[in-house]
Motif scaffolding. Structure first.
Motif, short mmCIF file in Angstrom:
data_model
loop_
_atom_site.label_atom_id
_atom_site.label_comp_id
_atom_site.label_asym_id
_atom_site.label_seq_id
_atom_site.Cartn_x
_atom_site.Cartn_y
_atom_site.Cartn_z
N ALA A 1 5.81 5.04 -15.56
CA ALA A 1 6.80 6.12 -15.36
C ALA A 1 7.97 5.95 -16.32
O ALA A 1 9.12 5.77 -15.92
N TYR A 2 7.69 6.04 -17.61
CA TYR A 2 8.69 5.78 -18.63
C TYR A 2 9.79 6.84 -18.60
O TYR A 2 9.53 8.04 -18.59
N GLY A 3 11.03 6.36 -18.55
CA GLY A 3 12.18 7.25 -18.51
C GLY A 3 12.46 7.83 -17.14
O GLY A 3 13.37 8.66 -17.00
N ASP A 4 11.73 7.42 -16.12
CA ASP A 4 11.88 7.98 -14.77
C ASP A 4 12.76 7.05 -13.93
O ASP A 4 12.33 5.97 -13.52
N ILE A 5 13.98 7.47 -13.65
CA ILE A 5 14.92 6.64 -12.92
C ILE A 5 14.50 6.45 -11.47
O ILE A 5 14.78 5.41 -10.85
N GLU A 6 13.79 7.42 -10.89
CA GLU A 6 13.38 7.31 -9.48
C GLU A 6 12.37 6.18 -9.30
O GLU A 6 12.39 5.47 -8.30
N THR A 7 11.46 6.02 -10.26
CA THR A 7 10.51 4.92 -10.18
C THR A 7 11.24 3.59 -10.34
O THR A 7 10.92 2.60 -9.66
N GLU B 1 -2.63 -9.04 -4.73
CA GLU B 1 -2.81 -8.52 -6.09
C GLU B 1 -3.48 -7.15 -6.00
O GLU B 1 -4.63 -7.04 -5.59
N TYR B 2 -2.75 -6.13 -6.39
CA TYR B 2 -3.26 -4.76 -6.36
C TYR B 2 -3.24 -4.16 -7.77
O TYR B 2 -2.30 -4.39 -8.53
N TYR B 3 -4.26 -3.36 -8.07
CA TYR B 3 -4.30 -2.56 -9.29
C TYR B 3 -4.82 -1.17 -8.93
O TYR B 3 -5.63 -1.02 -8.01
N GLN B 4 -4.38 -0.18 -9.70
CA GLN B 4 -4.93 1.15 -9.52
C GLN B 4 -4.79 1.95 -10.81
O GLN B 4 -4.06 1.57 -11.72
N THR B 5 -5.51 3.06 -10.87
CA THR B 5 -5.50 3.93 -12.03
C THR B 5 -4.23 4.77 -12.06
O THR B 5 -3.68 5.14 -11.03
N GLY B 6 -3.77 5.07 -13.27
CA GLY B 6 -2.63 5.96 -13.42
C GLY B 6 -2.39 6.29 -14.88
O GLY B 6 -2.86 5.58 -15.77
N PRO B 7 -1.66 7.36 -15.16
CA PRO B 7 -1.33 7.69 -16.54
C PRO B 7 -0.48 6.59 -17.18
O PRO B 7 0.39 6.00 -16.53
N ASP B 8 -0.73 6.33 -18.45
CA ASP B 8 0.05 5.31 -19.15
C ASP B 8 0.04 5.63 -20.65
O ASP B 8 -0.82 6.36 -21.14
N ARG B 9 1.00 5.06 -21.37
CA ARG B 9 1.04 5.20 -22.82
C ARG B 9 1.66 3.95 -23.41
O ARG B 9 2.54 3.33 -22.81
N SER B 10 1.19 3.59 -24.58
CA SER B 10 1.73 2.43 -25.27
C SER B 10 3.10 2.78 -25.86
O SER B 10 3.53 3.93 -25.85
N THR C 1 0.83 -1.21 0.00
CA THR C 1 0.00 0.00 0.00
C THR C 1 0.86 1.26 0.00
O THR C 1 0.57 2.23 -0.71
N ASN C 2 1.93 1.24 0.78
CA ASN C 2 2.84 2.40 0.81
C ASN C 2 3.41 2.69 -0.57
O ASN C 2 3.48 3.84 -1.01
N ALA C 3 3.80 1.63 -1.27
CA ALA C 3 4.38 1.81 -2.61
C ALA C 3 3.35 2.38 -3.58
O ALA C 3 3.66 3.25 -4.41
N LEU C 4 2.11 1.92 -3.47
CA LEU C 4 1.06 2.39 -4.36
C LEU C 4 0.67 3.84 -4.08
O LEU C 4 0.28 4.57 -4.99
N GLU C 5 0.78 4.26 -2.84
CA GLU C 5 0.37 5.61 -2.47
C GLU C 5 1.44 6.65 -2.74
O GLU C 5 1.15 7.84 -2.77
N GLU C 6 2.66 6.21 -2.95
CA GLU C 6 3.74 7.14 -3.25
C GLU C 6 3.60 7.64 -4.69
O GLU C 6 3.00 6.96 -5.53
N PRO C 7 4.15 8.80 -5.00
CA PRO C 7 3.95 9.40 -6.34
C PRO C 7 4.85 8.81 -7.40
O PRO C 7 5.63 9.51 -8.05
N PHE C 8 4.73 7.49 -7.62
CA PHE C 8 5.60 6.84 -8.60
C PHE C 8 4.81 6.20 -9.74
O PHE C 8 5.37 5.48 -10.54
N ASN C 9 3.51 6.41 -9.80
CA ASN C 9 2.68 5.94 -10.91
C ASN C 9 2.79 4.43 -11.11
O ASN C 9 2.93 3.94 -12.24
#
Length: 405
Positions: free
Chosen positions: A374-380, A100-109, A77-85
């Motif tokens: 989080a494409y291209g995001d090294i922190e994620t 098994e967790y799922y949540q909404t977030g920005p994404d692109r193919s 839950t902590n990982a999902l709530e952090e701002p890492f998409n």
């Protein structure tokens, strides 16, 4: 004051241009607003922690399979709530889904230029990006058992005698094993924007020449150099020797036998499946790949991938220069500390840009999958790598009661 016809025409043209720009700006504002409203409407939707029962062969372990259940779910839950998409997290142990967790977030193919809000659930496909490299390694192992010429010690030039392989000694020493371990030494630039060599593979007609017709900067086998072109060549060799497209080969020899029915493999402009970044799977089907690896290539009693190939693939062979990670046959390797014993345990993984991860920890009989946008995001990337250690911290018992699916 009277305007000439040319001046009036120029004035009208300018007015029309401003009107068009106004429409474009309005469309942009409306698009941003629509995305914001969509994201706001779905922002609180999250499923979990209990895995969903579907007709895909998975069973559920509601006793948490040797975890500190409270600590495990708090960690996730902590990982999902952090701002890492992060879009999904799945934990599997001893052949059963534990969380098994799922949540909404920005994404692109892989084709898209920008992200849009996406609602994820157990039946939603997700790009796994370069995790497809690890899957391609499994497919190559299957092909190598069928076609002896695809042995890791085979010289690449011997398989492309009519292609663009230089006759220089360094090029003639390039082996399949060097493609598998990304130690080809080829002068390859990746991750440098639209001019990089990986992106050019989307439109290059002669993919073999694009990869092989270049200089060698270091002796093959000497050092790790990330190269998606190497994976593209491995896929090309599968296609050439089997007479099947990569998706056809995967479907016949790996995915259908594992009851993986809903999947996609994106293609380049010439219709070739992009082995290096185009695979789309349901996360829980990606977990199946992890379970197959933990079972040494067996699925429901059937040896899909040779056991010897699994062992060779997971063997750490080269330092990558990324943290303390090493590389095998298209598989990353590293270690975590299990507090239960204080020992350092080895993991193997498929890594994909944006936070896509498939981790297996053989000593704990554990699979962990994450998907993210989080494409291209090294922190994620760092965050999902850290998550494995945090999950291992919640394991109370070792994997001694391992059993095969």
């Amino acid at each position: 004051m009277h305007l000439s016809s040319e001046a009036r025409l120029s004035q009208v043209t300018t007015s029309k241009r401003f009107i068009r720009l106004g429409y474009v700006a309005l469309f942009g504002v409306l698009l941003v607003a629509a995305n914001w409203l969509f994201e706001a409407a779905w922002s609180d939707i999250r499923t979990g922690p209990l895995p969903v029962l579907l007709d895909d062969g998975w069973s559920v372990n509601q006793t948490a399979a040797g975890f500190n259940q409270v600590a495990l779910h708090q960690t996730l839950t902590n990982a999902l709530e952090e701002p890492f998409n992060i879009h999904s997290i799945i934990v599997e142990r001893h052949g059963k889904l534990v969380a098994e967790y799922y949540q909404t977030g920005p994404d692109r193919s892989v084709y898209a230029l920008w992200s849009r809000p996406q609602h994820f659930e157990p039946t939603t496909l997700h790009d796994v990006r370069s995790v497809g490299k690890s899957v391609t390694s499994l497919l190559f192992g299957i092909a190598a058992a069928q076609y002896p010429l695809l042995h890791p010690d085979t010289v690449v030039a011997d398989l492309y005698s009519d292609q663009c392989v230089s006759q220089r000694p360094a090029h003639q020493s390039l082996k399949i094993s060097h493609l598998l371990t990304m130690s080809s030494g080829l002068d390859w630039q990746e991750g440098a924007g639209i001019v990089d060599d990986e992106i050019q593979m989307f439109w290059r007609k002669d993919l073999v020449c694009h990869v092989l017709n270049r200089g060698i900067t270091t002796q093959p086998g000497g050092s790790f150099g990330y190269n998606s072109g190497a994976t593209a060549l491995l896929a090309d060799l599968i296609v050439r020797h089997s007479g099947l497209s990569l998706p056809e080969f995967a479907d016949r020899f790996l995915l259908t036998p594992m009851n993986i029915k809903d999947w996609q493999w994106a293609t380049d402009l010439h219709g070739r499946a992009m082995a290096f970044n185009g695979l789309r799977l349901r996360p829980r089907d990606l977990v199946k790949i992890g379970r197959l690896v933990l079972n040494n290539g067996r699925w429901h009693g059937q040896q899909l991938v040779p056991e010897s190939w699994i062992k060779d693939s997971l063997q750490p062979r080269l330092a990558t220069g990324v943290s303390n990670f090493q590389y095998g046959y298209q598989w990353w390797t590293g270690t975590v500390i299990w507090p239960g014993s204080g020992q350092s345990l080895q993991w193997q993984a498929g890594f994909g840009n944006g936070g896509q991860r498939l981790f297996v920890v053989p000593a704990l009989d554990l699979v962990v999958v994450t998907t993210a946008g989080a494409y291209g995001d090294i922190e994620t990337a760092k965050r999902v790598n850290l998550l494995l250690q945090q999950i291992v911290n919640t394991v109370l018992t070792d994997g001694s009661n391992e059993h095969e699916r």
